[in-house]
Design a protein around this motif. Structure first.
Motif, PDB file in Angstrom:
ATOM      1  N   GLY A  77     -10.993   6.090  -8.571  1.00  0.00           N
ATOM      2  CA  GLY A  77     -11.013   5.875  -7.136  1.00  0.00           C
ATOM      3  C   GLY A  77     -11.719   4.573  -6.812  1.00  0.00           C
ATOM      4  N   ALA A  78     -12.221   4.464  -5.618  1.00  0.00           N
ATOM      5  CA  ALA A  78     -12.913   3.242  -5.179  1.00  0.00           C
ATOM      6  C   ALA A  78     -14.348   3.245  -5.707  1.00  0.00           C
ATOM      7  N   LEU A  79     -15.043   2.174  -5.489  1.00  0.00           N
ATOM      8  CA  LEU A  79     -16.461   2.030  -5.806  1.00  0.00           C
ATOM      9  C   LEU A  79     -16.730   2.064  -7.314  1.00  0.00           C
ATOM     10  N   ALA A  80     -15.754   1.716  -8.115  1.00  0.00           N
ATOM     11  CA  ALA A  80     -15.937   1.677  -9.565  1.00  0.00           C
ATOM     12  C   ALA A  80     -16.273   0.266  -9.990  1.00  0.00           C
ATOM     13  N   LEU A  81     -17.158   0.138 -10.995  1.00  0.00           N
ATOM     14  CA  LEU A  81     -17.500  -1.184 -11.506  1.00  0.00           C
ATOM     15  C   LEU A  81     -16.307  -1.829 -12.188  1.00  0.00           C
ATOM     16  N   ARG A  82     -15.500  -1.018 -12.840  1.00  0.00           N
ATOM     17  CA  ARG A  82     -14.323  -1.560 -13.528  1.00  0.00           C
ATOM     18  C   ARG A  82     -13.073  -1.068 -12.840  1.00  0.00           C
ATOM     19  N   ARG A  83     -12.356  -1.971 -12.233  1.00  0.00           N
ATOM     20  CA  ARG A  83     -11.116  -1.610 -11.517  1.00  0.00           C
ATOM     21  C   ARG A  83      -9.933  -2.238 -12.199  1.00  0.00           C
TER      22      ARG A  83
END
Length: 135
Positions: A129-135
């Motif tokens: 989802g959102a707010l991940a360090l690795r996207r």
């Protein structure tokens, strides 16, 4: 009349659907941190309880996996892999520790392990989802 109900439902759902990645990200962070805390209790006695002996099987190793994979999940780094492994760890914990005391998780004390296993299985499919360090 049915069109107006559908329009009302759509107007209500659209803003919620748009926020789903953020809600999933917050959920992932909280679940990861709570999972890591299960490990910190075993390894460091934090925030409460006593530690287990270093290298003790399986408690110490489970605590190590909980800390490492819980923090990776919370950070959103290698989320799917970490969630897959964590789901398996919790399934093993359920079947080794709780299942011998009865089938139903609510009766055998394994509700937390079962829930974590299914939550992590869901994260395997949804991703971070959102707010991940690795996207």
């Amino acid at each position: 009349m049915s069109t107006s109900i559908n329009d009302t439902v759509t107007r209500f759902q659209d803003p919620l659907t748009a926020k789903a990645p953020i809600a999933l990200g917050v959920f992932r962070i909280l679940v990861g941190l709570m999972f890591a805390m299960h490990g910190t209790i075993k390894l460091f006695g934090f925030p409460s309880a006593s530690t287990v002996a270093v290298g003790a099987w399986p408690s110490w190793w489970a605590g190590l996996l909980e800390v490492v994979f819980g923090l990776l999940i919370a950070a959103g780094v290698l989320t799917r892999v970490s969630a897959f492994i964590s789901s398996g760890v919790m399934a093993v914990a359920y079947f080794w520790k709780h299942f011998p005391d009865g089938f139903w998780p609510i009766d055998n004390g394994g509700e937390t392990a079962a829930l974590y296993s299914f939550i992590f299985a869901l994260l395997v499919f949804t991703g971070p989802g959102a707010l991940a360090l690795r996207r």
